[in-house]
Design an enzyme around this catalytic site. Structure first.
Site, PDB file in Angstrom:
ATOM      1  N   TYR A 148     -47.398  49.458  23.425  1.00  0.00           N
ATOM      2  CA  TYR A 148     -47.498  49.184  21.983  1.00  0.00           C
ATOM      3  C   TYR A 148     -46.773  50.268  21.180  1.00  0.00           C
ATOM      4  O   TYR A 148     -45.959  49.976  20.306  1.00  0.00           O
ATOM      5  CB  TYR A 148     -48.979  49.103  21.609  1.00  0.00           C
ATOM      6  N   THR A 183     -60.625  45.450  10.325  1.00  0.00           N
ATOM      7  CA  THR A 183     -60.185  44.052  10.273  1.00  0.00           C
ATOM      8  C   THR A 183     -61.093  43.201  11.163  1.00  0.00           C
ATOM      9  O   THR A 183     -61.866  43.724  11.975  1.00  0.00           O
ATOM     10  CB  THR A 183     -58.745  43.919  10.806  1.00  0.00           C
TER      11      THR A 183
HETATM   12  N1  LIG Z   1     -55.026  46.507  12.067  1.00  0.00           N
HETATM   13  C1  LIG Z   1     -54.723  47.788  12.219  1.00  0.00           C
HETATM   14  O1  LIG Z   1     -55.609  48.659  12.311  1.00  0.00           O
HETATM   15  C2  LIG Z   1     -53.271  48.209  12.251  1.00  0.00           C
HETATM   16  C3  LIG Z   1     -52.975  49.572  12.251  1.00  0.00           C
HETATM   17  C4  LIG Z   1     -51.649  49.975  12.277  1.00  0.00           C
HETATM   18  C5  LIG Z   1     -50.636  49.030  12.282  1.00  0.00           C
HETATM   19  N2  LIG Z   1     -50.945  47.708  12.295  1.00  0.00           N
HETATM   20  C6  LIG Z   1     -49.832  46.749  12.310  1.00  0.00           C
HETATM   21  O2  LIG Z   1     -50.023  45.795  11.287  1.00  0.00           O
HETATM   22  C7  LIG Z   1     -49.485  44.543  11.695  1.00  0.00           C
HETATM   23  C8  LIG Z   1     -50.512  43.446  11.502  1.00  0.00           C
HETATM   24  O3  LIG Z   1     -51.670  43.741  12.259  1.00  0.00           O
HETATM   25  P1  LIG Z   1     -53.029  42.934  12.085  1.00  0.00           P
HETATM   26  O4  LIG Z   1     -54.141  43.882  12.262  1.00  0.00           O
HETATM   27  O5  LIG Z   1     -52.969  42.114  10.845  1.00  0.00           O
HETATM   28  O6  LIG Z   1     -52.983  42.002  13.394  1.00  0.00           O
HETATM   29  P2  LIG Z   1     -53.383  40.467  13.571  1.00  0.00           P
HETATM   30  O7  LIG Z   1     -53.485  40.214  15.029  1.00  0.00           O
HETATM   31  O8  LIG Z   1     -54.533  40.115  12.700  1.00  0.00           O
HETATM   32  O9  LIG Z   1     -52.085  39.721  12.995  1.00  0.00           O
HETATM   33  C9  LIG Z   1     -50.897  39.587  13.706  1.00  0.00           C
HETATM   34  C10 LIG Z   1     -50.400  38.161  13.491  1.00  0.00           C
HETATM   35  O10 LIG Z   1     -49.130  38.008  14.142  1.00  0.00           O
HETATM   36  C11 LIG Z   1     -49.094  36.692  14.672  1.00  0.00           C
HETATM   37  N3  LIG Z   1     -48.094  36.622  15.730  1.00  0.00           N
HETATM   38  C12 LIG Z   1     -48.163  37.162  16.974  1.00  0.00           C
HETATM   39  N4  LIG Z   1     -47.091  36.815  17.706  1.00  0.00           N
HETATM   40  C13 LIG Z   1     -46.312  36.040  16.903  1.00  0.00           C
HETATM   41  C14 LIG Z   1     -45.073  35.372  17.094  1.00  0.00           C
HETATM   42  N5  LIG Z   1     -44.431  35.424  18.266  1.00  0.00           N
HETATM   43  N6  LIG Z   1     -44.552  34.668  16.066  1.00  0.00           N
HETATM   44  C15 LIG Z   1     -45.214  34.594  14.892  1.00  0.00           C
HETATM   45  N7  LIG Z   1     -46.394  35.195  14.651  1.00  0.00           N
HETATM   46  C16 LIG Z   1     -46.939  35.907  15.652  1.00  0.00           C
HETATM   47  C17 LIG Z   1     -50.515  36.463  15.188  1.00  0.00           C
HETATM   48  O11 LIG Z   1     -50.792  35.084  15.366  1.00  0.00           O
HETATM   49  C18 LIG Z   1     -51.350  37.106  14.097  1.00  0.00           C
HETATM   50  O12 LIG Z   1     -51.745  36.175  13.113  1.00  0.00           O
HETATM   51  C19 LIG Z   1     -49.028  44.715  13.145  1.00  0.00           C
HETATM   52  O13 LIG Z   1     -47.631  44.926  13.150  1.00  0.00           O
HETATM   53  C20 LIG Z   1     -49.757  45.961  13.601  1.00  0.00           C
HETATM   54  O14 LIG Z   1     -49.039  46.637  14.598  1.00  0.00           O
HETATM   55  C21 LIG Z   1     -52.240  47.265  12.282  1.00  0.00           C
END
Ligand SMILES: NC(=O)c1ccc[n+]([C@@H]2O[C@H](COP(=O)([O-])OP(=O)(O)OC[C@H]3O[C@@H](n4cnc5c(N)ncnc54)[C@H](O)[C@@H]3O)[C@@H](O)[C@H]2O)c1
Length: 248
Positions: A148, A183
């Site tokens: 990741y 989340t």
């Molecule tokens: N939640 C956290 O604590 C956190 C912290 C740091 C960074 N992030 C980053 O924020 C972003 C969003 O994270 P999140 O927590 O909302 O995750 P999440 O899993 O809720 O959302 C990710 C979304 O991407 C979609 N997705 C996955 N593969 C896909 C594809 N091939 N085509 C289209 N859509 C696709 C999934 O269906 C999902 O709805 C990510 O890039 C993550 O790395 C999140």
């Protein structure tokens, strides 16, 4: 935020916790919002905020191209691209070729394909803003997170390269780097691993100077800022929204 009214904003991972919160905020700012996600919008969440929705696997070039063409045809040429879609593959040295394919193809490949097909639309508009979601995981090593974190470091690298490539076209490119955000995915993973949610929240909170996890709307506010004209002199940067995680 200045300059967002009537702008067309495309958000990948738009049904995810952070993508949807960003969609809500961009809609509140007066943007015409398009949510894209690999999952179908069975609860009509896009319609709730007056957004468009297309299901698409952004790691598939034909599908990404088709979705971007649909945006231009049905809504208009996009001004803003917010890449939040990601696969969460957490492996160390034992990661297999399939693990790497899965995580790279979406986090790096899909992000890149979306930019490839949205940038020509931004050029038609005379400029735009791309926001790529990295993370605090794009700055530091974390136990058993190699797959990741490698992608989150890579997103910072490609952002800086695109910022150079696209500056002549008035297209700004930045990353947004959240700390731990409270989340549904966090709660679900605690349930799945049979962990106490409150204890896990306390553990995660203690990693941040502000002693709590962030909220999706705090990330969304930063995305709206980077997309807006209030960030008109910001490109090639990392906006860290981490409650002091990296400062420790
Ligand atoms: N939640 C956290 O604590 C956190 C912290 C740091 C960074 N992030 C980053 O924020 C972003 C969003 O994270 P999140 O927590 O909302 O995750 P999440 O899993 O809720 O959302 C990710 C979304 O991407 C979609 N997705 C996955 N593969 C896909 C594809 N091939 N085509 C289209 N859509 C696709 C999934 O269906 C999902 O709805 C990510 O890039 C993550 O790395 C999140």
């Amino acid at each position: 935020m200045r300059g967002l009214k009537n702008k067309i904003a495309v958000i990948t991972g738009g049904l995810g916790d952070l993508g949807y919160a960003t969609g809500v905020r961009m809609a509140e700012e007066g943007c015409r919002v398009v949510l894209l996600d690999i999952h179908s919008d069975s609860d009509n969440r896009a319609a709730t905020i007056g957004a468009y929705f297309w299901p698409v696997d952004i790691s598939n070039e034909q599908a990404a191209q088709f979705a971007c063409a649909a945006v231009e045809k049905e809504v208009g040429p996009a001004h803003i691209l917010i890449n939040t879609a990601a696969r969460f593959v957490f492996k160390g040295v034992e990661a297999t070729a399939e693990d790497w394919r899965e995580v790279n193809s979406v986090n790096i490949g899909g992000t890149s394909l979306m930019a490839k097909y949205i940038v020509p639309q931004m050029k038609k508009n005379g400029g735009g803003s791309i926001i790529n979601f990295s993370s605090v995981s794009g700055f530091v090593g974390q136990l058993n997170f190699a797959t990741y974190n490698a992608t989150k470091f890579a997103i910072r690298g490609l952002t800086k390269c695109w910022a150079q490539d696209l500056a002549p076209f008035n297209i700004r490119v930045n990353t947004l780097c959240p700390g731990y955000i409270y989340t549904k995915a966090f709660v679900d993973s605690c349930v799945k691993l049979d962990l106490d949610i409150e204890a896990e929240n306390e553990r995660a909170s203690a990693m941040h100077l502000l002693n709590r996890q962030g909220k999706p709307e705090e990330v969304a506010a930063a995305a709206a800022f980077l997309a807006s004209d209030d960030a008109s002199f910001i490109t090639g940067s990392d906006l860290v929204v981490d409650g002091g995680y990296l400062a420790k």
